[in-house]
Motif scaffolding. Structure first.
Motif, PDB file in Angstrom:
ATOM      1  N   PHE A 263       2.831   3.514  -3.914  1.00  0.00           N
ATOM      2  CA  PHE A 263       4.831   2.997  -3.343  1.00  0.00           C
ATOM      3  C   PHE A 263       5.001   2.378  -4.865  1.00  0.00           C
ATOM      4  O   PHE A 263       5.509   0.986  -4.559  1.00  0.00           O
ATOM      5  CB  PHE A 263       4.770   2.921  -2.459  1.00  0.00           C
ATOM      6  N   GLY A 264       4.430   2.095  -6.211  1.00  0.00           N
ATOM      7  CA  GLY A 264       4.542   1.471  -6.916  1.00  0.00           C
ATOM      8  C   GLY A 264       4.300   0.304  -7.295  1.00  0.00           C
ATOM      9  O   GLY A 264       3.699  -0.619  -7.674  1.00  0.00           O
ATOM     10  N   VAL A 265       2.875   0.436  -6.334  1.00  0.00           N
ATOM     11  CA  VAL A 265       2.197  -1.460  -6.580  1.00  0.00           C
ATOM     12  C   VAL A 265       0.160  -0.723  -6.474  1.00  0.00           C
ATOM     13  O   VAL A 265      -0.138   0.129  -5.699  1.00  0.00           O
ATOM     14  CB  VAL A 265       2.412  -2.204  -4.839  1.00  0.00           C
ATOM     15  N   GLU A 266      -0.392  -1.314  -6.632  1.00  0.00           N
ATOM     16  CA  GLU A 266      -1.317  -1.278  -6.857  1.00  0.00           C
ATOM     17  C   GLU A 266      -2.464  -2.116  -5.639  1.00  0.00           C
ATOM     18  O   GLU A 266      -1.939  -4.037  -6.350  1.00  0.00           O
ATOM     19  CB  GLU A 266      -2.221  -1.551  -8.518  1.00  0.00           C
ATOM     20  N   TRP A 267      -3.161  -1.886  -5.306  1.00  0.00           N
ATOM     21  CA  TRP A 267      -3.962  -2.515  -4.394  1.00  0.00           C
ATOM     22  C   TRP A 267      -5.605  -2.234  -4.924  1.00  0.00           C
ATOM     23  O   TRP A 267      -6.109  -1.669  -5.041  1.00  0.00           O
ATOM     24  CB  TRP A 267      -3.933  -2.620  -2.385  1.00  0.00           C
ATOM     25  N   SER A 268      -6.279  -3.567  -4.350  1.00  0.00           N
ATOM     26  CA  SER A 268      -7.633  -3.607  -4.562  1.00  0.00           C
ATOM     27  C   SER A 268      -7.835  -4.839  -4.110  1.00  0.00           C
ATOM     28  O   SER A 268      -7.817  -5.888  -3.040  1.00  0.00           O
ATOM     29  CB  SER A 268      -7.981  -3.812  -6.650  1.00  0.00           C
TER      30      SER A 268
ATOM     31  N   ILE B 115      -8.071  -8.514  -0.542  1.00  0.00           N
ATOM     32  CA  ILE B 115      -7.107  -7.579  -0.488  1.00  0.00           C
ATOM     33  C   ILE B 115      -5.860  -8.395  -1.499  1.00  0.00           C
ATOM     34  O   ILE B 115      -5.493  -9.612  -0.937  1.00  0.00           O
ATOM     35  CB  ILE B 115      -6.827  -7.253   0.240  1.00  0.00           C
ATOM     36  N   PHE B 116      -5.873  -8.160  -2.169  1.00  0.00           N
ATOM     37  CA  PHE B 116      -5.262  -8.480  -3.368  1.00  0.00           C
ATOM     38  C   PHE B 116      -3.961  -7.713  -4.186  1.00  0.00           C
ATOM     39  O   PHE B 116      -4.580  -6.168  -4.097  1.00  0.00           O
ATOM     40  CB  PHE B 116      -5.295  -9.321  -4.526  1.00  0.00           C
ATOM     41  N   THR B 117      -2.720  -7.499  -4.303  1.00  0.00           N
ATOM     42  CA  THR B 117      -2.140  -6.736  -5.460  1.00  0.00           C
ATOM     43  C   THR B 117      -1.205  -6.860  -6.952  1.00  0.00           C
ATOM     44  O   THR B 117      -1.955  -7.775  -6.822  1.00  0.00           O
ATOM     45  CB  THR B 117      -0.918  -6.373  -4.900  1.00  0.00           C
ATOM     46  N   CYS B 118      -1.148  -5.780  -7.597  1.00  0.00           N
ATOM     47  CA  CYS B 118      -0.388  -6.722  -8.614  1.00  0.00           C
ATOM     48  C   CYS B 118       0.099  -5.303  -9.011  1.00  0.00           C
ATOM     49  O   CYS B 118       0.379  -3.721  -8.533  1.00  0.00           O
ATOM     50  CB  CYS B 118      -1.975  -6.748  -9.607  1.00  0.00           C
ATOM     51  N   SER B 119       1.213  -4.929 -10.140  1.00  0.00           N
ATOM     52  CA  SER B 119       2.078  -4.297 -11.283  1.00  0.00           C
ATOM     53  C   SER B 119       0.635  -3.156 -11.287  1.00  0.00           C
ATOM     54  O   SER B 119      -0.649  -3.370 -11.588  1.00  0.00           O
ATOM     55  CB  SER B 119       2.470  -4.810 -11.806  1.00  0.00           C
ATOM     56  N   PRO B 120       1.449  -2.171 -10.934  1.00  0.00           N
ATOM     57  CA  PRO B 120      -0.091  -1.138 -11.381  1.00  0.00           C
ATOM     58  C   PRO B 120      -0.781  -0.679 -13.026  1.00  0.00           C
ATOM     59  O   PRO B 120       0.025  -1.229 -14.196  1.00  0.00           O
ATOM     60  CB  PRO B 120       0.350   0.572 -11.264  1.00  0.00           C
ATOM     61  N   ARG B 121      -2.112  -0.809 -13.491  1.00  0.00           N
ATOM     62  CA  ARG B 121      -2.701  -1.066 -14.400  1.00  0.00           C
ATOM     63  C   ARG B 121      -2.568  -1.676 -15.145  1.00  0.00           C
ATOM     64  O   ARG B 121      -2.508  -2.267 -16.530  1.00  0.00           O
ATOM     65  CB  ARG B 121      -1.945   0.598 -15.536  1.00  0.00           C
ATOM     66  N   THR B 122      -2.597  -3.521 -14.152  1.00  0.00           N
ATOM     67  CA  THR B 122      -2.474  -4.468 -15.341  1.00  0.00           C
ATOM     68  C   THR B 122      -3.444  -5.600 -13.760  1.00  0.00           C
ATOM     69  O   THR B 122      -3.223  -6.696 -14.306  1.00  0.00           O
ATOM     70  CB  THR B 122      -0.683  -5.237 -15.008  1.00  0.00           C
ATOM     71  N   CYS B 123      -3.690  -4.942 -14.268  1.00  0.00           N
ATOM     72  CA  CYS B 123      -5.290  -5.955 -13.499  1.00  0.00           C
ATOM     73  C   CYS B 123      -5.640  -7.085 -14.231  1.00  0.00           C
ATOM     74  O   CYS B 123      -6.442  -6.754 -15.077  1.00  0.00           O
ATOM     75  CB  CYS B 123      -6.370  -5.426 -12.344  1.00  0.00           C
ATOM     76  N   PRO B 124      -5.656  -8.323 -13.652  1.00  0.00           N
ATOM     77  CA  PRO B 124      -6.528  -9.525 -14.565  1.00  0.00           C
ATOM     78  C   PRO B 124      -7.647  -9.598 -14.224  1.00  0.00           C
ATOM     79  O   PRO B 124      -7.951  -9.163 -13.603  1.00  0.00           O
ATOM     80  CB  PRO B 124      -5.623 -10.507 -13.680  1.00  0.00           C
TER      81      PRO B 124
ATOM     82  N   HIS C 148     -14.258  -1.271 -12.559  1.00  0.00           N
ATOM     83  CA  HIS C 148     -12.961  -1.936 -11.209  1.00  0.00           C
ATOM     84  C   HIS C 148     -12.185  -0.945 -11.118  1.00  0.00           C
ATOM     85  O   HIS C 148     -12.099   0.289 -11.864  1.00  0.00           O
ATOM     86  CB  HIS C 148     -12.546  -3.519 -11.370  1.00  0.00           C
ATOM     87  N   CYS C 149     -11.912  -0.622  -9.715  1.00  0.00           N
ATOM     88  CA  CYS C 149     -10.726   0.085  -9.749  1.00  0.00           C
ATOM     89  C   CYS C 149      -9.099  -0.558  -8.621  1.00  0.00           C
ATOM     90  O   CYS C 149     -10.179  -1.468  -7.642  1.00  0.00           O
ATOM     91  CB  CYS C 149     -10.944   1.713  -9.244  1.00  0.00           C
ATOM     92  N   GLY C 150      -8.646   0.866  -8.547  1.00  0.00           N
ATOM     93  CA  GLY C 150      -7.746  -0.501  -7.686  1.00  0.00           C
ATOM     94  C   GLY C 150      -6.250   0.700  -7.612  1.00  0.00           C
ATOM     95  O   GLY C 150      -6.735   2.230  -7.765  1.00  0.00           O
ATOM     96  N   VAL C 151      -6.147   1.181  -5.677  1.00  0.00           N
ATOM     97  CA  VAL C 151      -5.533   2.682  -6.155  1.00  0.00           C
ATOM     98  C   VAL C 151      -3.659   2.435  -5.832  1.00  0.00           C
ATOM     99  O   VAL C 151      -3.115   1.208  -5.871  1.00  0.00           O
ATOM    100  CB  VAL C 151      -5.673   2.561  -4.022  1.00  0.00           C
ATOM    101  N   GLU C 152      -3.463   3.074  -6.154  1.00  0.00           N
ATOM    102  CA  GLU C 152      -1.028   3.087  -6.888  1.00  0.00           C
ATOM    103  C   GLU C 152      -0.771   3.361  -5.584  1.00  0.00           C
ATOM    104  O   GLU C 152      -1.332   4.988  -6.122  1.00  0.00           O
ATOM    105  CB  GLU C 152      -1.405   2.923  -8.917  1.00  0.00           C
TER     106      GLU C 152
ATOM    107  N   GLU D 169     -12.121   3.568  -1.205  1.00  0.00           N
ATOM    108  CA  GLU D 169     -12.265   4.277  -0.937  1.00  0.00           C
ATOM    109  C   GLU D 169     -12.083   4.536   0.802  1.00  0.00           C
ATOM    110  O   GLU D 169     -11.361   5.703   1.234  1.00  0.00           O
ATOM    111  CB  GLU D 169     -14.297   4.388  -0.346  1.00  0.00           C
ATOM    112  N   GLU D 170     -11.495   3.514   1.388  1.00  0.00           N
ATOM    113  CA  GLU D 170     -11.423   3.452   3.086  1.00  0.00           C
ATOM    114  C   GLU D 170     -10.070   3.555   2.783  1.00  0.00           C
ATOM    115  O   GLU D 170      -8.885   4.560   2.893  1.00  0.00           O
ATOM    116  CB  GLU D 170     -11.665   2.054   3.455  1.00  0.00           C
ATOM    117  N   VAL D 171      -9.505   3.364   1.355  1.00  0.00           N
ATOM    118  CA  VAL D 171      -8.104   3.080   1.403  1.00  0.00           C
ATOM    119  C   VAL D 171      -7.226   4.235   1.226  1.00  0.00           C
ATOM    120  O   VAL D 171      -5.891   4.744   1.915  1.00  0.00           O
ATOM    121  CB  VAL D 171      -7.513   2.573   0.024  1.00  0.00           C
ATOM    122  N   LEU D 172      -7.858   4.974   0.377  1.00  0.00           N
ATOM    123  CA  LEU D 172      -7.530   6.541   0.067  1.00  0.00           C
ATOM    124  C   LEU D 172      -8.113   7.574   1.150  1.00  0.00           C
ATOM    125  O   LEU D 172      -7.353   8.737   1.403  1.00  0.00           O
ATOM    126  CB  LEU D 172      -8.894   7.152  -1.283  1.00  0.00           C
TER     127      LEU D 172
END
Length: 222
Positions: free
Chosen positions: A44-49, A59-68, A38-42, A116-119
């Motif tokens: 501006f201080g937020v992780e998006w996945s 689409i959801f967000t979480c604190s970086p490197r803490t995806c539940p 699983h991966c997320g883009v970090e 991939e699209e976000v990047l």
């Protein structure tokens, strides 16, 4: 000269789920350039996945490197983006309508495809091939399986129609909607109790169900 501010972008990568089996499997597959991630883009201080949700956007967000529900493994620096935070959030607002949770697919539209699209919007590096290789392989196998299934159904429908048109003496609708064909023995077809082969013609493939003796009354009804 004035330079546009930049923001660092990272791809945070997780072992799928929280069970140790996937983590152990990924440690074996990672050197081979594969794994279940699983991966997320970090940024501006937020992780998006992106995830599987029954209603609304996926689409959801979480604190970086803490995806539940997933186990953090590592981060990859993707470069610096010149897209401003305001511009980026506007982009995400537009994407929310296109990336619905109900459209999530494990192989063809998952978190890796979203990242991939976000990047690409952030104009930085792409998701590493080893992150998506297993999902891409699964999508290829799934697509190949669908093509084979379509071909099988087409052949089955053709053969079923050929049997029904060329050999069936009588047909009627069965209790579950299938077509039941009663095929008289060409030699003993006139006699009472003549054996009939019973063929169920479904849309996928014909199946012989065997023969049995039918009485004159049953023959008349057929």
């Amino acid at each position: 000269a004035w330079q546009r501010p930049t923001a660092p972008v990272r791809l945070n990568i997780y072992d799928v789920g929280t069970r140790g089996e996937v983590k152990m499997m990924n440690r074996v597959l990672r050197p081979l350039g594969a794994g279940a991630f699983h991966c997320g883009v970090e940024v501006f201080g937020v992780e998006w996945s992106f995830g599987d949700f029954t209603q609304g956007t996926g689409i959801f967000t979480c604190s970086p490197r803490t995806c539940p529900n997933h186990t953090y493994s590592e981060s990859v620096d993707m470069g610096d983006s010149t897209v401003s935070e305001g511009e980026f959030r506007s982009m995400m607002k537009i994407m929310e309508a296109r990336w619905l949770g109900a459209d999530y697919d494990l192989f063809s539209r998952n978190c890796c495809h979203f990242c991939e699209e976000v990047l690409a919007l952030l104009e930085v590096s792409s998701v590493p091939a080893w992150v998506t290789r297993m999902a891409n392989a699964g999508a290829f196998v799934e697509a190949a399986g669908e093509r084979l299934e379509q071909h099988r159904r087409s052949v089955g429908a053709f053969l079923s129609a050929s049997v029904a048109q060329g050999f069936c003496c009588q047909s009627c609708s069965g209790p579950t909607g299938e077509v039941v064909c009663y095929m008289r023995d060409s030699v003993a077809s006139e006699g009472a109790g003549a054996p009939l082969d019973v063929l169920v013609v479904k849309e996928d493939w014909p199946q012989w169900l065997g023969t049995r003796e039918l009485s004159r009354d049953e023959l008349a009804r057929k």
